[in-house]
Design an enzyme around this catalytic site. Sequence first.
Site, PDB file in Angstrom:
ATOM      1  N   SER A  59      22.238  13.821  20.100  1.00 10.59           N
ATOM      2  CA  SER A  59      22.884  12.594  20.572  1.00 10.59           C
ATOM      3  C   SER A  59      24.017  12.827  21.563  1.00 10.59           C
ATOM      4  CB  SER A  59      23.408  11.778  19.389  1.00 10.59           C
ATOM      5  OG  SER A  59      24.521  12.407  18.798  1.00 10.59           O
ATOM      6  N   LYS A 102      30.440  11.811  18.235  1.00 14.19           N
ATOM      7  CA  LYS A 102      30.302  10.746  19.229  1.00 14.19           C
ATOM      8  C   LYS A 102      31.510  10.768  20.163  1.00 14.19           C
ATOM      9  CE  LYS A 102      26.627   9.404  17.028  1.00 14.19           C
ATOM     10  NZ  LYS A 102      25.275   9.666  17.583  1.00 14.19           N
TER      11      LYS A 102
END
Length: 209
Positions: A59, A102
């Site tokens: 990600s 993230k």
Amino acid sequence: MFARKNGAEAAASEKKKEAPKYTWQQNVTLYLHDIVYMLVVVMLLLMLFFRIIVVDGPSMENTLLNGDYMLLVSNLFYKNPQYGDVVVISKQAYDNGKPIVKRVIATEGQEVDIDFDAGVVYVDEVALEEPYTKTLTTLKEGNIFPQTVEPGCVFVMGDNRNNSKDSRSLQIGQVDKRELLGKVFFILFPGTGMNNSQERDFHRIGAVK
């Protein structure tokens, strides 16, 4: 009589000054004791100030790769997340709190909107310049926009926008700052990506932008 007494006292004093002699086994034991003590101190400092986390998943490509070992500043000292910070999150409601990595896109009070057709993210009606992303932001994950970041929360997304479950998803949503484990600032050892798809690049060791 007086001279003999002084001589005896001098001899005793010299014996006291002599350093104790140890066998080589005793010396090794002492060295090992000191090394273990220093290692314990270093480990306690690392646990208090820093954490080491391994990237799991794609990600954050191409900023971070699967298998990267990262050093992060502990949340004991990281209290004020800012736009662009790469953070590690532990959200109990998602995957039993497994750490995920993230990037902070917006902080409390800011409005986030996404044009999924153009793949552009807006914060407070200003289009973000995002050179760190691998793909445009075209993947919808269920959350409704625009939305305002709630007090004490941050809005996060992965750099690999079309292969990241993040604040766009109802499963994660906005992240409470208390769920931040810390800020990533250094790659200690490079990974090789998903399925070992990339060669290990030691030039990647260093500060995370």
